[in-house]
Write a protein that holds these residues in place. Structure first.
Motif, PDB file in Angstrom:
ATOM      1  N   PRO A 156      -4.503   3.168  -2.980  1.00 54.03           N
ATOM      2  CA  PRO A 156      -3.403   2.798  -4.033  1.00 54.03           C
ATOM      3  C   PRO A 156      -2.312   1.965  -3.605  1.00 54.03           C
ATOM      4  O   PRO A 156      -1.916   1.725  -2.279  1.00 54.03           O
ATOM      5  CB  PRO A 156      -2.926   4.364  -4.071  1.00 54.03           C
ATOM      6  CG  PRO A 156      -3.410   4.715  -2.624  1.00 54.03           C
ATOM      7  CD  PRO A 156      -4.338   4.225  -2.405  1.00 54.03           C
ATOM      8  N   ALA A 157      -1.694   1.173  -4.693  1.00 60.78           N
ATOM      9  CA  ALA A 157      -0.582   0.305  -3.999  1.00 60.78           C
ATOM     10  C   ALA A 157       0.306  -0.140  -5.183  1.00 60.78           C
ATOM     11  O   ALA A 157       0.155   0.475  -6.348  1.00 60.78           O
ATOM     12  CB  ALA A 157      -1.314  -1.201  -3.792  1.00 60.78           C
ATOM     13  N   THR A 158       1.412  -0.857  -5.005  1.00 57.29           N
ATOM     14  CA  THR A 158       2.468  -0.919  -6.185  1.00 57.29           C
ATOM     15  C   THR A 158       2.889  -2.302  -5.737  1.00 57.29           C
ATOM     16  O   THR A 158       2.813  -2.847  -4.786  1.00 57.29           O
ATOM     17  CB  THR A 158       3.386  -0.098  -6.182  1.00 57.29           C
ATOM     18  OG1 THR A 158       4.515  -0.098  -7.131  1.00 57.29           O
ATOM     19  CG2 THR A 158       4.417  -0.167  -4.860  1.00 57.29           C
ATOM     20  N   ASP A 159       3.154  -3.181  -6.960  1.00 55.50           N
ATOM     21  CA  ASP A 159       3.817  -4.218  -6.960  1.00 55.50           C
ATOM     22  C   ASP A 159       5.499  -4.411  -6.848  1.00 55.50           C
ATOM     23  O   ASP A 159       6.103  -5.085  -6.930  1.00 55.50           O
ATOM     24  CB  ASP A 159       3.477  -5.318  -7.972  1.00 55.50           C
ATOM     25  CG  ASP A 159       4.226  -4.817  -9.441  1.00 55.50           C
ATOM     26  OD1 ASP A 159       4.765  -3.594  -9.587  1.00 55.50           O
ATOM     27  OD2 ASP A 159       3.971  -5.484 -10.263  1.00 55.50           O
TER      28      ASP A 159
ATOM     29  N   VAL B  96       0.847  -1.294   0.127  1.00 55.57           N
ATOM     30  CA  VAL B  96       0.038  -0.080   0.059  1.00 55.57           C
ATOM     31  C   VAL B  96       0.823   1.369  -0.027  1.00 55.57           C
ATOM     32  O   VAL B  96       1.795   1.357   0.833  1.00 55.57           O
ATOM     33  CB  VAL B  96      -0.880  -0.023   1.261  1.00 55.57           C
ATOM     34  CG1 VAL B  96      -1.477   1.322   1.162  1.00 55.57           C
ATOM     35  CG2 VAL B  96      -1.676  -1.233   1.327  1.00 55.57           C
ATOM     36  N   THR B  97       0.451   2.201  -0.943  1.00 56.73           N
ATOM     37  CA  THR B  97       1.375   3.275  -1.035  1.00 56.73           C
ATOM     38  C   THR B  97       0.754   4.710  -0.564  1.00 56.73           C
ATOM     39  O   THR B  97       1.531   5.773  -0.524  1.00 56.73           O
ATOM     40  CB  THR B  97       1.736   3.646  -2.524  1.00 56.73           C
ATOM     41  OG1 THR B  97       0.636   3.739  -3.294  1.00 56.73           O
ATOM     42  CG2 THR B  97       2.746   2.308  -2.991  1.00 56.73           C
ATOM     43  N   GLY B  98      -0.473   4.625  -0.216  1.00 54.36           N
ATOM     44  CA  GLY B  98      -0.940   5.766   0.309  1.00 54.36           C
ATOM     45  C   GLY B  98      -2.231   5.555   1.024  1.00 54.36           C
ATOM     46  O   GLY B  98      -2.712   4.431   1.062  1.00 54.36           O
ATOM     47  N   PRO B  99      -3.141   6.541   1.658  1.00 58.62           N
ATOM     48  CA  PRO B  99      -4.433   6.253   2.359  1.00 58.62           C
ATOM     49  C   PRO B  99      -5.301   6.229   1.146  1.00 58.62           C
ATOM     50  O   PRO B  99      -5.278   6.443   0.187  1.00 58.62           O
ATOM     51  CB  PRO B  99      -4.646   7.860   2.965  1.00 58.62           C
ATOM     52  CG  PRO B  99      -3.959   8.682   1.984  1.00 58.62           C
ATOM     53  CD  PRO B  99      -2.553   8.065   1.573  1.00 58.62           C
ATOM     54  N   GLY B 100      -6.397   5.303   1.741  1.00 58.15           N
ATOM     55  CA  GLY B 100      -7.463   4.679   0.816  1.00 58.15           C
ATOM     56  C   GLY B 100      -8.677   6.012   0.903  1.00 58.15           C
ATOM     57  O   GLY B 100      -8.644   7.040   1.600  1.00 58.15           O
TER      58      GLY B 100
END
Length: 798
Positions: free
Chosen positions: A199-202, A181-185
């Motif tokens: 937001p997220a990233t692999d 997870v890269t930031g608040p939902g």
């Protein structure tokens, strides 16, 4: 853990009135709407959610299973079943009274560890985390004990061992991702369209995690959380999103991700909750059954140990262990089933003398009066039947084959043999229409040989019925054809030697047993016009000798079958008009009698009026269905049979028993509402002559699977291929009626895919029963318990 708290009224109050009324009405199953079976099953299910006593719990489950058979029980069986229900209700009431007398204790919270260890038969209410609400949900799905849960096998497994990179994803594919997870939902949308987006990233590419109708998810995760997520990919303008179906923290239990993950069919809880519950039971259950299959067989067949198989079938280590676990459980199911069949077969073969019938030269006599030559298959099966009649043990033979293969001739041979031996033979059919057809056909065959065939059906007037019954009881009538009327208590047979049961799958096991019980171990021949795949013949009919009629009379042409969309129905109507112009006849089949409010399906009465007024105003039309009075229905059938009507609008009442050689066209409306085997039977009504026949399957369905199913009938007229496809698509319970045979449906074994396993299990089971018929050896004790005790007077249980 739920306790057996005392309800506002005695728990047997819900039963007392209906049970009293049922007794007053002579156990006629009319005391409650929906029948006693439904009442008893509902009461047992609801009561089981309130009791904590293991023994009571098990007895309630047994009552529920037995209650399903109430409509088929004898009067004595119904009386005993209701007495058992009363005794259980009293025990439940007494348990509640004892609970009230105990000092109040702090109520256990769901999720608290139970002090009582879990056993194979422990109620699921004792599992940590299962409170009253979840226990009730599980009970509705038929899951009461740890055994029920662990034998609720996954429908399939999803391979989630290797998370996919975001950059390789495509629109609408299912994917498993490992992300951070890269930031608040945030929550997007309003009212009924709210969704959480996180937001997220692999590690290389961004992806939005989306939960529809779950806005709380926006605040569930914080930046830096590492997750494994599953769902469907959505790509829009280069941006990738994942509609999440399941998510788990990387530090979690690992039941839902990074493994072969079990997927359960229609689970009462969420997939995630089901996996967690099953993992808990696997961990804490202390007495998963030991080997019921003898250890020597387990070793010889190289089978996985049962305890390991139960673990691996739910949470496999890899594909190889999953395959081995599946094979072991399938073998177990098939082996136990075949042991029961081997014991049944052995008991049948031990029938006392009295069933021997000397057929003399019956086959030669029959050949002289038949207007056709027997096929090679008929000659072979006739020889098998005659050999059966000469043996000292009662025959128990299944005769099956495709529509038009000539089973009636074989039935005539067996009945003729009984008459020539000075004894009695009867043929039982499931409908009056089919019984009348057999009565007419057998009369034409056997009358030239000096024999009379009587008819006994429910619609006969009282005087005629009494005359036939008196002749049967006195032995004056040697041959009779009838319906369910034959096995009624007041019917007596002087010396029944041969019982033929046609379309046997339409009778309950008890009903067949009642007919057979009219004689002293008569020779029994059951017939089916639905070809039965070999694997089913070895299961549902594994205690029968099996004869196959795999030829049809020479010169018969295959029925030309076509699936026609409803918007092109005029093509089907053209077939009807063309047939009538050729001097032939047609059937028009509908799934309903009257159109229900809001229904779009064709109904016979509505369609009949439409045809008569607008589509076929110049044709002589008839209408038949099950609600017509018997006399009116029979009169219309006779008109069609004699060519006075050119087309017949009907329901499936004509599926069996109609033999009209000049009928060459069948149009089935809303064909998707029928099973493949039933459609194959229906089109067999227009394959009764050497003329080319046509069958139009009209459908308004847009479902690709439904249309593909119908197209099976376009591709083949081979009833065995149709039956195998029906088995593959619908499963053995629906097609073969294993419960009708008193046998359990296999939960894991696939009767098409596991043909080899079935053959091995059958060979092992029959060899074991031959060596130890009563399973009395010490090494067979667990197997004996699993198979269960034999109940005297039962024709279907072991």
């Amino acid at each position: 853990m739920p306790t057996a708290s005392r309800p506002d009224r005695d728990p047997d109050d819900a039963l007392r009135g209906p049970l009293h009324l049922e007794r007053r009405q002579g156990f006629a199953d009319r005391a409650v709407i929906g029948g006693m079976a439904r009442l008893l099953q509902r009461w047992a299910t609801e009561t089981a959610t309130r009791v904590a006593d293991d023994t009571l719990h098990a007895d309630l489950r047994r009552l529920k299973v037995r209650a399903a058979n109430y409509p088929h029980e004898s009067l004595e069986g119904r009386r005993a079943l209701l007495a058992e229900a009363e005794r259980l209700a009293i025990r439940v009431r007494d348990a509640a009274t004892r609970q009230d007398a105990q000092p109040a204790r702090r109520r256990q919270r769901p999720g608290e560890a139970t002090a009582k260890p879990l056993t194979w038969q422990s109620p699921l209410s004792q599992v940590p985390g299962i409170g009253p609400a979840r226990s009730a949900e599980l009970a509705k799905a038929g899951l009461y004990t740890c055994a029920d849960l662990l034998q609720n096998y996954p429908a399939r497994h999803e391979d989630r061992r290797s998370p996919q990179p975001v950059r390789q994803l495509s629109h609408r594919q299912s994917a498993c991702l490992e992300v951070e997870v890269t930031g608040p939902g945030k929550v997007i949308g309003r009212y009924g369209d709210r969704r959480a987006v996180v937001p997220a990233t692999d590690g290389s590419d961004p992806v939005d995690l989306v939960w529809f109708h779950q806005p709380y998810r926006a605040n569930q995760f914080k930046p830096g959380d590492r997750l494994v997520v599953m769902g469907q990919v959505r790509v829009h303008q280069g941006k990738v999103a994942l509609a999440v179906s399941e998510a788990e923290a990387l530090s979690g239990e690992g039941l839902n991700t990074r493994r072969l993950v079990p997927i359960y069919s229609a689970p009462p809880l969420s997939q995630t909750a089901m996996r967690k519950l099953i993992a808990t039971v696997l961990k804490h259950c202390q007495d998963i059954p030991e080997e019921r299959v003898p250890t020597q067989i387990v070793a010889e067949r190289g089978l996985m140990p049962l305890t390991e198989a139960l673990q691996e079938i739910h949470f496999p280590t890899n594909l190889e262990t999953l395959k081995a676990a599946r094979s072991r459980i399938a073998y177990d199911e098939l082996f136990l089933l075949q042991v029961r069949l081997a014991q049944r077969r052995r008991r049948a073969k031990r029938a006392p003398p009295g069933c021997v019938v000397d057929p003399g030269d019956c086959l030669g006599e029959l050949r002289q009066v038949l207007p056709f030559r027997l096929t090679g298959a008929q000659e072979r099966v006739a020889s098998e039947v005659l050999d059966d009649l000469l043996r000292p043990e009662a025959a128990n033979r299944l005769i099956h084959g495709d529509v038009g293969a000539g089973k009636t001739v074989i039935a005539a041979l067996a009945l003729l043999a009984a008459a020539r031996a000075g004894r009695q033979g009867v043929l039982m059919a499931p409908t009056e229409l089919l019984a009348q057809q057999h009565h007419r056909t057998l009369g034409e065959m056997l009358r030239p040989l000096g024999l009379r065939v009587d008819l006994l059906v429910g619609s006969m007037d009282a005087s005629a019925r009494r005359q036939v019954m008196a002749a049967l009881a006195a032995g004056e009538t040697q041959l009779a054809v009838g319906t369910h009327a034959l096995f009624q208590e007041e019917v007596r047979l002087a010396d029944l030697a041969v019982a033929v049961i046609d379309e046997q799958h339409r009778f309950g096991v008890r009903q067949r047993a009642l007919l057979i019980g009219k004689g002293l171990h008569p020779n029994t021949f059951i017939m089916s016009a639905t070809p039965i795949p070999r694997t089913l013949a070895l299961t549902a009919y594994g205690d029968f000798d099996v004869s196959l009629l795999d030829e049809v009379p020479p010169g018969r042409r295959p029925v030309c079958t076509e699936v026609i969309p409803r918007q092109q129905v005029h093509r089907a109507y053209r077939l009807v008009s063309d047939a009538v112009e050729r001097g032939q006849q047609a059937y028009l089949i509908c799934p309903l009698i009257e159109r229900e409010e809001g229904a779009r399906q064709a109904a016979a009465e509505n369609l009949f009026q439409q045809f008569r007024r607008a589509i076929f105003p110049d044709l002589r039309l008839g209408l038949v269905h099950g609600k017509l009075p018997a006399e009116e229905r029979d009169a219309i059938m006779e008109q069609f049979r004699h060519g006075e009507l050119e087309a017949l609008v009907a329901t499936t009442i004509v599926e069996v028993g109609m033999d009209v050689p000049t009928a060459t066209v069948m149009v089935v409306m809303d064909a998707e509402r029928f099973g493949l085997a039933q459609l194959h039977q229906l089109r067999g009504r227009v394959a009764r002559s050497h003329a080319q026949a046509y069958c139009a399957l009209v459908t308004g369905s847009q479902d690709e699977e439904a249309i593909d199913r119908l197209k099976v009938l376009e591709r083949t007229t081979d009833g065995f291929l149709v039956a195998e496809e029906d088995l593959r698509r619908r499963g053995p319970g629906e097609l073969a009626g294993l419960r009708q045979s008193g046998l359990p449906d296999p939960r894991m074994a696939d009767l098409l895919a596991d043909t080899h396993t079935l053959a091995l299990a059958r060979a092992d089971a029959f060899a074991l029963v031959e060596a130890d018929p009563g399973l009395e050896r010490a090494e067979h004790a667990l197997l004996r318990d699993a198979v269960g005790p034999e109940r005297k007077g039962s024709a279907w249980t072991l």
